[in-house]
Write a protein that holds these residues in place. Sequence first.
Motif, PDB file in Angstrom:
ATOM      1  N   VAL A   1       0.837  -1.211   0.000  1.00 34.99           N
ATOM      2  CA  VAL A   1       0.000   0.000   0.000  1.00 34.99           C
ATOM      3  C   VAL A   1       0.871   1.260   0.000  1.00 34.99           C
ATOM      4  O   VAL A   1       0.646   2.196  -0.775  1.00 34.99           O
ATOM      5  N   ASP A   2       1.905   1.260   0.830  1.00 37.07           N
ATOM      6  CA  ASP A   2       2.817   2.415   0.855  1.00 37.07           C
ATOM      7  C   ASP A   2       3.520   2.575  -0.494  1.00 37.07           C
ATOM      8  O   ASP A   2       3.785   3.694  -0.943  1.00 37.07           O
ATOM      9  N   ALA A   3       3.804   1.444  -1.135  1.00 35.27           N
ATOM     10  CA  ALA A   3       4.494   1.500  -2.433  1.00 35.27           C
ATOM     11  C   ALA A   3       3.615   2.203  -3.462  1.00 35.27           C
ATOM     12  O   ALA A   3       4.090   3.037  -4.248  1.00 35.27           O
ATOM     13  N   LEU A   4       2.316   1.888  -3.441  1.00 37.40           N
ATOM     14  CA  LEU A   4       1.399   2.539  -4.390  1.00 37.40           C
ATOM     15  C   LEU A   4       1.386   4.048  -4.149  1.00 37.40           C
ATOM     16  O   LEU A   4       1.424   4.852  -5.085  1.00 37.40           O
ATOM     17  N   LYS A   5       1.382   4.425  -2.880  1.00 40.71           N
ATOM     18  CA  LYS A   5       1.319   5.850  -2.537  1.00 40.71           C
ATOM     19  C   LYS A   5       2.637   6.542  -2.925  1.00 40.71           C
ATOM     20  O   LYS A   5       2.646   7.631  -3.485  1.00 40.71           O
ATOM     21  N   TRP A   6       3.752   5.855  -2.644  1.00 37.87           N
ATOM     22  CA  TRP A   6       5.061   6.444  -2.963  1.00 37.87           C
ATOM     23  C   TRP A   6       5.191   6.648  -4.484  1.00 37.87           C
ATOM     24  O   TRP A   6       5.659   7.683  -4.953  1.00 37.87           O
ATOM     25  N   ALA A   7       4.729   5.677  -5.239  1.00 35.67           N
ATOM     26  CA  ALA A   7       4.801   5.789  -6.695  1.00 35.67           C
ATOM     27  C   ALA A   7       3.945   6.957  -7.176  1.00 35.67           C
ATOM     28  O   ALA A   7       4.359   7.757  -8.026  1.00 35.67           O
ATOM     29  N   GLU A   8       2.770   7.067  -6.605  1.00 37.20           N
ATOM     30  CA  GLU A   8       1.838   8.144  -6.975  1.00 37.20           C
ATOM     31  C   GLU A   8       2.489   9.506  -6.672  1.00 37.20           C
ATOM     32  O   GLU A   8       2.502  10.405  -7.519  1.00 37.20           O
ATOM     33  N   ASP A   9       3.078   9.628  -5.493  1.00 34.57           N
ATOM     34  CA  ASP A   9       3.627  10.916  -5.050  1.00 34.57           C
ATOM     35  C   ASP A   9       4.974  11.239  -5.685  1.00 34.57           C
ATOM     36  O   ASP A   9       5.285  12.402  -5.948  1.00 34.57           O
ATOM     37  N   THR A  10       5.797  10.230  -5.879  1.00 36.13           N
ATOM     38  CA  THR A  10       7.177  10.492  -6.295  1.00 36.13           C
ATOM     39  C   THR A  10       7.402  10.267  -7.784  1.00 36.13           C
ATOM     40  O   THR A  10       8.094  11.059  -8.433  1.00 36.13           O
ATOM     41  N   LEU A  11       6.846   9.168  -8.313  1.00 36.80           N
ATOM     42  CA  LEU A  11       7.139   8.842  -9.715  1.00 36.80           C
ATOM     43  C   LEU A  11       6.257   9.640 -10.679  1.00 36.80           C
ATOM     44  O   LEU A  11       6.742  10.164 -11.688  1.00 36.80           O
ATOM     45  N   LEU A  12       4.970   9.744 -10.365  1.00 36.62           N
ATOM     46  CA  LEU A  12       4.075  10.352 -11.354  1.00 36.62           C
ATOM     47  C   LEU A  12       4.381  11.815 -11.680  1.00 36.62           C
ATOM     48  O   LEU A  12       4.257  12.221 -12.841  1.00 36.62           O
TER      49      LEU A  12
END
Lengths: 355, 245
Positions: free
Chosen positions: B222-233
């Motif tokens: 779940v944290d990975a999805l959020k990190w990707a959303e916040d950092t990668l996108l």
Amino acid sequence: MAKVLMKGNEAIGEAAIRAGCKNYFAYPITPQSEVAEYLAKRLPEEGGVFLQGESEVAVGYMIFGAAGAGERVMTTSSSPGISLMSEALSYIAAAQCPAVFVNIMRGGPGLGGILPSQGDYFQATKGGGHGDYHLLVLAPDGVQEAVEMTMQAFTLAEKYRNPVMILGDGLIGQMMEPVEFPDGLKTEPSNKDDWATNGMAHRKSKKRNLVKSLFLDPTALNDNNLALKAKYAQMKKEEVQYELVNADTDYQVLITSYGTMSRVCRTAIDMLKEEGIEVAMLRPKTLFPFPEKAVFDASGKESCQAVISIEMSMGQMVEDVERCVKGRLPVEFYGECGGDIPSPEKIIEIIKALL
Amino acid sequence: MAKAFSRPKALSGTHTHYCPGCTHGIVHRLVAEAIDDLGIQEKTVGIAPVGCAVLAYNYFDCDFQEAAHGRAPAMATGIKRVRPDLMVFTYQGDGDLASIGMGEIIHAANRGEKFTTIFINNAIYGMTGGQMAPTTMPGQRATTAPLGRDTAQTGMPIRMANLLAELVTPGYITRQAVLKPQQVNKAKKAIKQAFQYQMENRCFSFVEVISTCPTNWGMTPVDALKWAEDTLLPYYELGDYKVPE
Ligand SMILES: Cc1ncc(C[n+]2csc(CCOP(=O)(O)OP(=O)(O)O)c2C)c(N)n1
Ligand code: SF4
């Protein structure tokens, strides 16, 4: 068919078409670029595929992809280019796909030079890429044999599902000789439906095919390598080719030599004969499988005092010759590898020094 | 009662080896659904990369070849040139495609090879244990960048979709994500579109998919999805970068 005068490189291209190969991928490098130049024109005329890849690394995998899909395919290159293709050679051998690679050798190591050499013997016969594998290696001594071997290579590649290499040198690629394209060497590709990724619809089978070289289970990897080993053993039984020159005499020296170098040795043997000195030559036409028994037998002649391997390298095939003579005679070596081909006079001088 | 949800025909049913929460599995499903929807399973050849998806051939039910690290686009070129009737796709990670295989993907795209590439961007080398990828974010930790990626030493992360869209040769180049359901639906559409262009023999297509690697990012799924959303996108903007005319 009548003989035509052709440059070696162009003849190799034409031979591939006549053997039934319609697919060619390559990257330019001297002294074999004429194969690509020739096929760039000829293959479209035949409805075939010609593509100049972006590198030899990529070309190796274009060949792998096409071979895996079950189509006949060839590439040609020269020494540094073959080094780059070695990655693909290892993978293709592991995945057991048929493909034809032509190496028109130039001097090395490194960028070396653009003149003829036989410096890639080790690479061709002992690996080049990683892992336990072998190529089937054919060594022509001129344009005619380059044509015949290129044509045979496709059938051999399919028989063994293994890469086959034609190991020539810059002289064979560049020289012009009269050649005849044999009629009987055009064969049909063998049935690939049980292994090639040619599409399930195409072969009306529910079973999908996989072309791969990863075997994470140690037993499976060992089994794959055993299957490869069995194939190489079969090659050693069925595919050894060599020529003996002046061997029905009481020769004092046995020369081993292959390709362009063997032609100079042949001239030297004739000249020595006029002086009353008998010398024989054993010329391997297959470098892998190596004519092991033939070398052993020829070195066993009672009159024979020495064996000498003469090569355009610093001594590579000589290691196989030594291995096969099994210590019963001294094995000498002579070679040059700057691109100058040793003259018959030089060979005569070397032979006389042995007597 | 009608079945509302079942396994796509183009998936074999073999359990995957992917870590819990890894998005590779989602993308596999989307590719398989697209193959089913278009009815092309029997003439499709997939190409597996080197990376976590190296075993993809166990999960799809169609012909497959396995390439060396980075060479999938050259292999796809070989297959597609000699058998233009086959539908060919490569499935590659960011180490595979953007590092060792950079040359192969650029030239295949530039030649306009008529195959489809699915590119999984998870900003790290998954399979080999979390080393830095060309797509790793500035400051992001990796085993070979223990203090975080230092862009003064290693440059900025490579945006493959942007880079390929620069090529003059026509193509379909898009960046999608599978972090949220709406994104998954859009990614599915893009993948299907990519195959459709291939069926029409139109152009090379490239679908970059922003994915997660919870294991090597050291996060919960779940944290990975959020990190990707916040950092990668914010850096890897979603959308179509190029569409054929
Ligand atoms: C020539 C070569 N170099 C290195 C490796 C080791 N290797 C295997 S997978 C991998 C990285 C893959 O990362 P990525 O493509 O990002 O895929 P992911 O595992 O993240 O899905 C590397 C370096 C290899 N197999 N072959
Ligand atoms: S290591 Fe990362 S990319 Fe690989 S399966 Fe696990 S979560 Fe997925």
